[in-house]
Write a protein that holds these residues in place. Structure first.
Motif, short mmCIF file in Angstrom:
data_model
loop_
_atom_site.label_atom_id
_atom_site.label_comp_id
_atom_site.label_asym_id
_atom_site.label_seq_id
_atom_site.Cartn_x
_atom_site.Cartn_y
_atom_site.Cartn_z
N THR A 19 0.83 -1.20 0.00
CA THR A 19 0.00 0.00 0.00
C THR A 19 0.87 1.25 0.00
O THR A 19 0.59 2.22 -0.72
CB THR A 19 -0.95 0.00 1.21
OG1 THR A 19 -1.76 -1.17 1.16
CG2 THR A 19 -1.83 1.24 1.23
N CYS A 20 1.91 1.24 0.80
CA CYS A 20 2.84 2.37 0.86
C CYS A 20 3.48 2.60 -0.50
O CYS A 20 3.50 3.73 -1.01
CB CYS A 20 3.92 2.08 1.90
SG CYS A 20 5.21 3.33 2.00
N SER A 23 1.03 4.05 -2.92
CA SER A 23 0.75 5.46 -2.62
C SER A 23 1.85 6.37 -3.16
O SER A 23 1.58 7.41 -3.74
CB SER A 23 0.60 5.66 -1.11
OG SER A 23 -0.52 4.99 -0.61
N TYR A 24 3.10 5.97 -2.96
CA TYR A 24 4.21 6.77 -3.46
C TYR A 24 4.27 6.76 -4.98
O TYR A 24 4.56 7.78 -5.60
CB TYR A 24 5.54 6.30 -2.87
CG TYR A 24 5.70 6.71 -1.44
CD1 TYR A 24 5.55 8.03 -1.06
CD2 TYR A 24 5.98 5.78 -0.46
CE1 TYR A 24 5.68 8.41 0.26
CE2 TYR A 24 6.12 6.16 0.86
CZ TYR A 24 5.96 7.47 1.22
OH TYR A 24 6.10 7.85 2.52
N ILE A 34 2.89 9.87 6.73
CA ILE A 34 2.53 8.72 7.55
C ILE A 34 1.02 8.63 7.76
O ILE A 34 0.44 7.55 7.76
CB ILE A 34 3.29 8.72 8.89
CG1 ILE A 34 3.29 7.35 9.54
CG2 ILE A 34 2.78 9.78 9.82
CD1 ILE A 34 4.21 6.37 8.92
N ILE A 37 -0.62 7.23 4.58
CA ILE A 37 -0.35 5.80 4.47
C ILE A 37 -1.23 5.02 5.44
O ILE A 37 -1.82 4.00 5.09
CB ILE A 37 1.14 5.49 4.70
CG1 ILE A 37 1.98 6.09 3.57
CG2 ILE A 37 1.38 3.99 4.79
CD1 ILE A 37 3.46 6.10 3.84
N CYS A 41 -4.03 2.26 4.57
CA CYS A 41 -3.91 0.90 5.15
C CYS A 41 -5.05 0.59 6.11
O CYS A 41 -5.11 -0.51 6.66
CB CYS A 41 -2.58 0.77 5.88
SG CYS A 41 -1.15 0.82 4.80
N LEU A 48 1.37 1.66 12.43
CA LEU A 48 2.47 1.49 11.47
C LEU A 48 3.81 1.35 12.18
O LEU A 48 4.69 0.62 11.73
CB LEU A 48 2.52 2.67 10.50
CG LEU A 48 1.32 2.81 9.56
CD1 LEU A 48 1.47 4.07 8.71
CD2 LEU A 48 1.16 1.58 8.69
N LEU A 55 9.21 6.49 9.35
CA LEU A 55 8.76 6.63 7.97
C LEU A 55 9.85 6.21 6.99
O LEU A 55 9.57 5.55 5.98
CB LEU A 55 8.31 8.06 7.71
CG LEU A 55 7.76 8.36 6.32
CD1 LEU A 55 6.57 7.46 6.00
CD2 LEU A 55 7.37 9.82 6.21
N LEU A 58 9.95 2.50 6.69
CA LEU A 58 8.81 2.03 5.89
C LEU A 58 9.08 2.25 4.40
O LEU A 58 8.85 1.35 3.59
CB LEU A 58 7.53 2.75 6.33
CG LEU A 58 6.28 2.51 5.49
CD1 LEU A 58 5.95 1.03 5.37
CD2 LEU A 58 5.10 3.26 6.10
N ILE A 59 9.57 3.41 4.04
CA ILE A 59 9.85 3.70 2.63
C ILE A 59 10.90 2.74 2.08
O ILE A 59 10.71 2.15 1.01
CB ILE A 59 10.33 5.16 2.47
CG1 ILE A 59 9.20 6.14 2.78
CG2 ILE A 59 10.87 5.40 1.05
CD1 ILE A 59 9.66 7.58 2.93
N SER A 62 9.50 -0.95 2.02
CA SER A 62 8.44 -1.15 1.04
C SER A 62 9.01 -1.12 -0.38
O SER A 62 8.61 -1.92 -1.23
CB SER A 62 7.31 -0.13 1.20
OG SER A 62 7.75 1.18 0.92
#
Length: 94
Positions: A19-20, A23-24, A34, A37, A41, A48, A55, A58-59, A62
Motif C-alpha cells: 500500500t505504501c 501510494s508513493y 505517515i 499511508i 492501510c 504502522l 517513515l 517504511l519507505i 516497502s
C-alpha cells in the motif's frame, strides 16, 4: 517453524508495504506522509510503528520488497535457453 501470529504479522507487514509503495508511485514522496499511508492501510499511524521503526524505514523496506517482487516476476519470464530469447525480448516492455 512460524506461528500463526508471526505469519499474520508478516502478511500485514506486506500489505502495508504494498500500500505504501502504491501510494508513493501514485502521488510521489512529497505528497504522502505517515497519516495518508495509515489511512490507505485502514489503520492508525501508531499501528504502522508496530511494524516499522519510522517513515524512512517504511519507505526503504516497502521499496525493497516491491522491487524484489518485480525482479522475481521478471526472472520468472527470463529465457531458459537461446531459442527462447526472442519470446523474452518481445514480452519485455520498453
Amino acid at each position: 517453524m512460524r506461528t500463526v501470529n508471526e505469519e499474520a504479522r508478516r502478511a500485514k507487514e506486506i500489505e502495508i508495504m504494498e500500500t505504501c509503495f502504491d501510494s508513493y508511485a501514485e502521488n510521489g514522496f512529497s505528497s504522502v506522509g505517515i497519516k495518508a499511508i495509515a489511512k490507505a492501510c485502514d489503520c492508525s499511524s501508531a499501528s504502522l510503528y508496530l511494524y516499522f521503526d519510522n517513515l524512512d524505514d517504511l519507505i526503504v523496506k516497502s521499496t525493497e520488497y516491491c522491487m524484489s517482487q518485480v525482479e522475481d516476476e521478471f526472472m520468472a519470464k527470463a529465457p531458459a535457453d537461446v531459442e527462447d530469447l526472442w519470446r523474452f525480448i518481445d514480452e519485455i516492455p520498453y
